[in-house]
Design an enzyme around this catalytic site. Sequence first.
Site, mmCIF file in Angstrom:
data_model
loop_
_atom_site.group_PDB
_atom_site.id
_atom_site.type_symbol
_atom_site.label_atom_id
_atom_site.label_comp_id
_atom_site.label_asym_id
_atom_site.label_seq_id
_atom_site.Cartn_x
_atom_site.Cartn_y
_atom_site.Cartn_z
ATOM 1 N N SER A 7 46.369 89.983 30.389
ATOM 2 C CA SER A 7 46.767 89.833 28.992
ATOM 3 C C SER A 7 46.815 91.198 28.308
ATOM 4 C CB SER A 7 45.782 88.927 28.260
ATOM 5 O OG SER A 7 46.013 89.045 26.871
ATOM 6 N N HIS A 32 50.923 88.843 30.736
ATOM 7 C CA HIS A 32 50.683 87.798 29.746
ATOM 8 C C HIS A 32 50.773 88.405 28.349
ATOM 9 C CE1 HIS A 32 48.843 83.903 28.571
ATOM 10 N NE2 HIS A 32 48.179 84.596 27.649
ATOM 11 N N ASP A 34 50.504 87.660 24.395
ATOM 12 C CA ASP A 34 49.932 86.722 23.421
ATOM 13 C C ASP A 34 50.544 86.917 22.042
ATOM 14 O OD1 ASP A 34 47.823 85.213 24.828
ATOM 15 O OD2 ASP A 34 46.975 87.195 25.192
ATOM 16 N N MET A 36 50.645 85.716 18.271
ATOM 17 C CA MET A 36 49.838 84.963 17.295
ATOM 18 C C MET A 36 50.408 85.164 15.896
ATOM 19 S SD MET A 36 46.010 85.827 18.603
ATOM 20 C CE MET A 36 45.606 85.949 20.352
ATOM 21 N N HIS A 65 52.827 83.642 25.794
ATOM 22 C CA HIS A 65 51.933 82.589 25.289
ATOM 23 C C HIS A 65 52.060 82.542 23.772
ATOM 24 C CE1 HIS A 65 47.437 81.223 24.798
ATOM 25 N NE2 HIS A 65 48.291 80.311 24.389
ATOM 26 N N MET A 67 51.172 81.306 20.270
ATOM 27 C CA MET A 67 50.159 80.651 19.439
ATOM 28 C C MET A 67 50.687 80.698 18.014
ATOM 29 S SD MET A 67 46.918 82.334 21.406
ATOM 30 C CE MET A 67 47.985 83.568 22.145
ATOM 31 N N MET A 136 43.317 76.268 27.938
ATOM 32 C CA MET A 136 42.599 77.361 27.267
ATOM 33 C C MET A 136 41.103 77.225 27.557
ATOM 34 S SD MET A 136 44.725 79.392 25.859
ATOM 35 C CE MET A 136 43.488 80.432 25.049
ATOM 36 N N GLY A 141 43.007 82.845 19.897
ATOM 37 C CA GLY A 141 42.945 83.700 18.711
ATOM 38 C C GLY A 141 42.446 85.107 18.993
ATOM 39 N N GLY A 143 40.730 87.966 22.092
ATOM 40 C CA GLY A 143 40.278 88.312 23.429
ATOM 41 C C GLY A 143 38.776 88.567 23.409
ATOM 42 N N GLY A 144 38.210 88.713 24.592
ATOM 43 C CA GLY A 144 36.809 89.113 24.700
ATOM 44 C C GLY A 144 35.789 88.034 24.389
ATOM 45 N N ASP A 174 43.055 80.578 30.596
ATOM 46 C CA ASP A 174 43.158 81.783 29.773
ATOM 47 C C ASP A 174 41.948 81.889 28.853
ATOM 48 O OD1 ASP A 174 43.982 83.848 28.116
ATOM 49 O OD2 ASP A 174 45.681 82.760 27.255
ATOM 50 N N GLY A 175 41.209 82.995 29.014
ATOM 51 C CA GLY A 175 40.120 83.282 28.086
ATOM 52 C C GLY A 175 38.766 83.378 28.761
ATOM 53 N N GLY A 176 38.160 84.549 28.674
ATOM 54 C CA GLY A 176 36.801 84.723 29.187
ATOM 55 C C GLY A 176 36.686 84.669 30.700
ATOM 56 N N GLY A 196 42.298 89.389 30.293
ATOM 57 C CA GLY A 196 42.557 90.548 29.446
ATOM 58 C C GLY A 196 41.484 91.595 29.630
HETATM 59 C C1 DX5 Z 1 43.296 84.317 23.502
HETATM 60 C C2 DX5 Z 1 44.446 84.789 24.356
HETATM 61 C C3 DX5 Z 1 44.018 85.311 25.678
HETATM 62 C C4 DX5 Z 1 43.108 86.502 25.610
HETATM 63 C C5 DX5 Z 1 42.331 86.611 26.895
HETATM 64 O O1 DX5 Z 1 43.793 83.593 22.434
HETATM 65 O O2 DX5 Z 1 45.339 83.734 24.600
HETATM 66 O O3 DX5 Z 1 45.154 85.572 26.492
HETATM 67 O O4 DX5 Z 1 43.815 87.691 25.427
HETATM 68 O O5 DX5 Z 1 41.488 87.705 26.789
HETATM 69 P P1 DX5 Z 1 40.110 87.788 27.591
HETATM 70 O O6 DX5 Z 1 40.460 87.735 29.044
HETATM 71 O O7 DX5 Z 1 39.581 89.104 27.152
HETATM 72 O O8 DX5 Z 1 39.274 86.620 27.160
HETATM 73 ZN ZN ZN Z 2 46.904 83.963 26.155
#
Ligand code: DX5
Ligand code: ZN
Length: 216
Positions: A7, A32, A34, A36, A65, A67, A136, A141, A143-144, A174-176, A196
């Site tokens: 990401s 990827h 994102d 938003m 992606h 959002m 998800m 919303g 990352g991290g 996706d996420g964490g 990410g």
């Molecule tokens: C969150 C995004 C993810 C995010 C993942 O809303 O859709 O793609 O960037 O980031 P990490 O891998 O750092 O959780």
């Molecule tokens: Zn994403």
Amino acid sequence: MTKISPSMLASDFSELTSEIRKIEKAGADWVHLDVMDGIFVPNITFGAPVIKPLRKKTELVFDVHLMIVDPIRYIKDFVDAGADIITFHYESCEDPEAVIDLIHSYGKRAGLAIKPNTEAEAVKPFIDKLDMILVMTVEPGYGGQSLIEHTIDKIAVCSQMIKDSGRDIELQADGGIYAENVKRLLDAGLTVVVAGSAVFKSEDPAKTVGLLRVGL
Ligand code: DX5
Ligand code: ZN
């Protein structure tokens, strides 16, 4: 083989081209992106005008992606910007089937995403048309964040749904996600890993990408 889609949200936005080069060298399969809008999710990132110039810089699959609310309004913009696969949220629109049909009308692949508290069954009515399901593993919303445990069960449910359909549908989370926790997701049937922070904050992105494919 499992695909890795880093990401760009975790990258240095002032150096997008070299950041893409970094993940190419690391062996990433997709990138990827994102998007938003500050309404569907509290954060604002970037849109088609930022993605379009990057299309000339890489052959990686553009995994967009969305959002954003009412994604149908912007599908053509992201197609024109070079998206290969466009994923939008089940919770973001009234008529997901119309969005899928529009994406397909441009010859692109369509993904449907569900937030952590949306049941896996929500995607079922669209299984005959989808190219990807995105579960998800954090609230969209930012990352991290840390992976929400109960979402892993949904990956298994979606994996079974895909098997029952007999169709070739990618299953993305996706996420964490990190090398340390990806194994359980892979065992549940994940085929595309979005990461990410794990990739961009790594001292050895190639090693991290390799580990994300198999887990620790
Ligand atoms: C969150 C995004 C993810 C995010 C993942 O809303 O859709 O793609 O960037 O980031 P990490 O891998 O750092 O959780
Ligand atoms: Zn994403």
